[in-house]
Design a protein around this motif. Structure first.
Motif, PDB file in Angstrom:
ATOM      1  N   VAL A 155       0.598  -1.473  -0.155  1.00 25.06           N
ATOM      2  CA  VAL A 155       0.419  -0.220  -0.326  1.00 25.06           C
ATOM      3  C   VAL A 155       0.763   1.089   0.418  1.00 25.06           C
ATOM      4  CG1 VAL A 155       0.013   0.421   2.643  1.00 25.06           C
ATOM      5  CG2 VAL A 155      -2.421   0.675   1.030  1.00 25.06           C
ATOM      6  N   ARG A 156       0.489   2.502  -0.324  1.00 25.64           N
ATOM      7  CA  ARG A 156       1.159   3.683  -0.216  1.00 25.64           C
ATOM      8  C   ARG A 156       0.579   4.965   0.744  1.00 25.64           C
ATOM      9  NH1 ARG A 156       4.145   4.493  -5.885  1.00 25.64           N
ATOM     10  NH2 ARG A 156       4.462   2.646  -6.380  1.00 25.64           N
ATOM     11  N   ALA A 157       1.192   5.190   0.853  1.00 26.35           N
ATOM     12  CA  ALA A 157       1.096   6.033   1.701  1.00 26.35           C
ATOM     13  C   ALA A 157       1.304   8.142   1.854  1.00 26.35           C
ATOM     14  CB  ALA A 157       1.527   6.294   3.375  1.00 26.35           C
ATOM     15  N   ARG A 158       0.940   8.594   2.149  1.00 32.44           N
ATOM     16  CA  ARG A 158       1.102  10.119   1.525  1.00 32.44           C
ATOM     17  C   ARG A 158       2.203  10.120   2.261  1.00 32.44           C
ATOM     18  NH1 ARG A 158      -3.500   9.302  -1.401  1.00 32.44           N
ATOM     19  NH2 ARG A 158      -3.409   9.488  -3.264  1.00 32.44           N
ATOM     20  N   ILE A 159       3.192  11.011   2.440  1.00 32.95           N
ATOM     21  CA  ILE A 159       3.902  10.949   3.974  1.00 32.95           C
ATOM     22  C   ILE A 159       3.240  12.477   5.078  1.00 32.95           C
ATOM     23  CG2 ILE A 159       6.504  12.288   4.398  1.00 32.95           C
ATOM     24  CD1 ILE A 159       7.811   9.828   2.270  1.00 32.95           C
ATOM     25  N   ALA A 160       3.365  13.142   4.024  1.00 32.82           N
ATOM     26  CA  ALA A 160       2.838  14.595   4.505  1.00 32.82           C
ATOM     27  C   ALA A 160       1.748  14.440   5.246  1.00 32.82           C
ATOM     28  CB  ALA A 160       2.435  15.507   3.128  1.00 32.82           C
ATOM     29  N   GLN A 161       1.087  13.045   5.069  1.00 30.00           N
ATOM     30  CA  GLN A 161      -0.321  13.541   5.844  1.00 30.00           C
ATOM     31  C   GLN A 161      -0.694  12.624   7.085  1.00 30.00           C
ATOM     32  OE1 GLN A 161      -3.323  14.483   4.822  1.00 30.00           O
ATOM     33  NE2 GLN A 161      -2.145  16.067   3.366  1.00 30.00           N
ATOM     34  N   LEU A 162       0.747  11.672   6.843  1.00 26.97           N
ATOM     35  CA  LEU A 162       1.070  10.644   8.381  1.00 26.97           C
ATOM     36  C   LEU A 162       0.675  11.405   9.536  1.00 26.97           C
ATOM     37  CD1 LEU A 162       3.512   7.907   7.059  1.00 26.97           C
ATOM     38  CD2 LEU A 162       1.454   8.009   7.426  1.00 26.97           C
ATOM     39  N   GLU A 163      -0.286  11.389  10.786  1.00 26.34           N
ATOM     40  CA  GLU A 163      -0.671  12.137  11.769  1.00 26.34           C
ATOM     41  C   GLU A 163       0.646  12.380  12.546  1.00 26.34           C
ATOM     42  OE1 GLU A 163      -2.569  12.573  13.342  1.00 26.34           O
ATOM     43  OE2 GLU A 163      -4.143  12.103  11.425  1.00 26.34           O
ATOM     44  N   ASP A 164       2.241  11.614  12.489  1.00 26.71           N
ATOM     45  CA  ASP A 164       3.659  12.049  13.220  1.00 26.71           C
ATOM     46  C   ASP A 164       4.410  11.250  13.138  1.00 26.71           C
ATOM     47  OD1 ASP A 164       2.337  10.144  15.657  1.00 26.71           O
ATOM     48  OD2 ASP A 164       1.898  11.073  16.505  1.00 26.71           O
ATOM     49  N   LEU A 165       5.141  11.184  13.860  1.00 30.64           N
ATOM     50  CA  LEU A 165       6.348   9.548  13.907  1.00 30.64           C
ATOM     51  C   LEU A 165       6.076   8.861  14.399  1.00 30.64           C
ATOM     52  CD1 LEU A 165       9.640  11.896  15.029  1.00 30.64           C
ATOM     53  CD2 LEU A 165       9.759  10.494  12.473  1.00 30.64           C
ATOM     54  N   ASP A 166       5.178   8.579  15.017  1.00 30.49           N
ATOM     55  CA  ASP A 166       4.475   7.256  15.956  1.00 30.49           C
ATOM     56  C   ASP A 166       4.401   6.849  14.933  1.00 30.49           C
ATOM     57  OD1 ASP A 166       5.707   8.114  17.981  1.00 30.49           O
ATOM     58  OD2 ASP A 166       4.359   8.466  19.301  1.00 30.49           O
TER      59      ASP A 166
END
Length: 123
Positions: free
Chosen positions: A81-92
């Motif tokens: 699956v792909r994830a948009r890095i800028a949309q991730l909540e935080d480092l956790d």
């Protein structure tokens, strides 16, 4: 979303912090591997993250958060699956996503050496 958006450098640091992880350029992009098996890549000019994810969970992620997760057409038959890095909540969240993908690629002996990283999800 976090006050400070995550970047590909955050991904690189979090991936390389996982045991026995190496970075290798393949298909003109950074890839991250454990015991020679790829568990993450940085495609789309390093603005997204591709990670291992069982197909059932992947479909649920995409339905639940389509602005964050999607399936690249050429990866549809694979458990990625792909994830948009800028949309991730935080480092956790980033670390959790990478650790989950790492567990799916890591050999059993390595998983046994690092029980704090949990066990792989059944595929």
């Amino acid at each position: 979303m976090a006050a400070k958006s995550l970047t590909s450098e955050d991904v690189r640091a979090a991936a390389l912090a996982l045991p026995q992880t190496t970075e290798k350029i393949a298909w003109s992009m950074p890839t991250f591997r454990v015991a020679g098996k790829m568990f993450a890549t940085l495609p789309e000019d390093e603005t997204s993250l591709a990670i291992r994810c069982p197909k059932e969970e992947r479909d649920e992620l995409v339905l639940a958060e389509p602005g964050k997760f999607w399936i690249a057409a050429h990866e549809a038959q694979f458990a990625w699956v792909r994830a948009r890095i800028a949309q991730l909540e935080d480092l956790d969240e980033l670390r959790d996503i990478l650790a989950d993908s790492w567990r799916q690629a890591a050999p059993t002996k390595l998983l046994e050496q690092y029980p704090e990283l949990g066990v792989p999800r059944p595929e």
